[in-house]
Motif scaffolding. Structure first.
Motif, PDB file in Angstrom:
ATOM      1  N   THR A   4      36.866  44.808  37.217  1.00  0.00           N
ATOM      2  CA  THR A   4      37.529  43.628  36.674  1.00  0.00           C
ATOM      3  C   THR A   4      39.015  43.885  36.474  1.00  0.00           C
ATOM      4  N   ILE A   5      39.766  42.779  36.422  1.00  0.00           N
ATOM      5  CA  ILE A   5      41.175  42.826  36.067  1.00  0.00           C
ATOM      6  C   ILE A   5      41.393  41.773  34.986  1.00  0.00           C
ATOM      7  N   LYS A   6      42.427  41.967  34.167  1.00  0.00           N
ATOM      8  CA  LYS A   6      42.669  41.078  33.031  1.00  0.00           C
ATOM      9  C   LYS A   6      44.113  40.605  33.012  1.00  0.00           C
ATOM     10  N   TYR A   7      44.299  39.347  32.560  1.00  0.00           N
ATOM     11  CA  TYR A   7      45.636  38.776  32.452  1.00  0.00           C
ATOM     12  C   TYR A   7      45.568  37.545  31.558  1.00  0.00           C
ATOM     13  N   VAL A  14      36.659  41.981  40.851  1.00  0.00           N
ATOM     14  CA  VAL A  14      37.282  42.669  41.984  1.00  0.00           C
ATOM     15  C   VAL A  14      36.164  43.032  42.949  1.00  0.00           C
ATOM     16  N   LEU A  42      44.957  46.268  46.632  1.00  0.00           N
ATOM     17  CA  LEU A  42      44.669  46.024  45.222  1.00  0.00           C
ATOM     18  C   LEU A  42      45.891  45.425  44.523  1.00  0.00           C
ATOM     19  N   GLN A  43      47.068  45.855  44.903  1.00  0.00           N
ATOM     20  CA  GLN A  43      48.306  45.302  44.344  1.00  0.00           C
ATOM     21  C   GLN A  43      48.428  43.816  44.683  1.00  0.00           C
ATOM     22  N   THR A  46      45.920  41.818  42.608  1.00  0.00           N
ATOM     23  CA  THR A  46      46.374  41.673  41.226  1.00  0.00           C
ATOM     24  C   THR A  46      47.476  40.628  41.120  1.00  0.00           C
ATOM     25  N   GLU A  47      48.413  40.654  42.045  1.00  0.00           N
ATOM     26  CA  GLU A  47      49.501  39.671  42.039  1.00  0.00           C
ATOM     27  C   GLU A  47      48.966  38.254  42.255  1.00  0.00           C
ATOM     28  N   PHE A  49      45.912  37.214  41.582  1.00  0.00           N
ATOM     29  CA  PHE A  49      45.149  36.892  40.370  1.00  0.00           C
ATOM     30  C   PHE A  49      46.086  36.362  39.289  1.00  0.00           C
ATOM     31  N   CYS A  50      47.143  37.108  39.003  1.00  0.00           N
ATOM     32  CA  CYS A  50      48.100  36.688  37.968  1.00  0.00           C
ATOM     33  C   CYS A  50      48.770  35.367  38.350  1.00  0.00           C
TER      34      CYS A  50
END
Length: 113
Positions: A4-7, A14, A42-43, A46-47, A49-50
């Motif tokens: 998971t990723i969080k923001y 993921v 992955l970068q 994440t970008e 996602f945000c």
């Protein structure tokens, strides 16, 4: 690697698509909204996602809509009737609601992690 990723209070999955060698994901815990994102790295994931969260919040703000909040604190749990009865009796005997009993049990379980 975490799954998971969080923001901004949102949590996203993921996942790896072996078929096209990309990362994909979606925001978890939403009932009405579907927010998805992807990236070759992955970068990039994440970008995206945000950026997707920011776009969603801007859209809601522009249209005067309250953004959906993930994990709003209410959920239904289906358990066997014997366990339900035992939990309810235990809660009553300890002068607490069934909700507070379940909340305490979850908190104790997570503290052990």
């Amino acid at each position: 690697m975490s799954n998971t990723i969080k923001y901004k209070g949102y949590v996203g999955s993921v996942e790896i698509s072996e078929e096209d060698h990309t990362f994909t994901g979606k925001v978890l815990g939403l009932k009405k909204s579907l927010i998805m994102y992807e990236g070759k790295t992955l970068q990039e994931l994440t970008e995206d996602f945000c950026g997707s969260i920011d776009d969603y919040l801007e859209y809601c703000n522009a249209d005067g809509i309250e953004p959906e909040k993930p994990y709003k604190g209410s959920f239904n749990v289906r358990i066997g009737s014997d366990l339900h009865r035992s939990a309810a009796i235990y809660a009553m005997e300890h002068n607490q609601s069934l909700n507070s009993f379940v909340e305490d049990a979850i908190r104790q379980k997570l503290a052990c992690m």
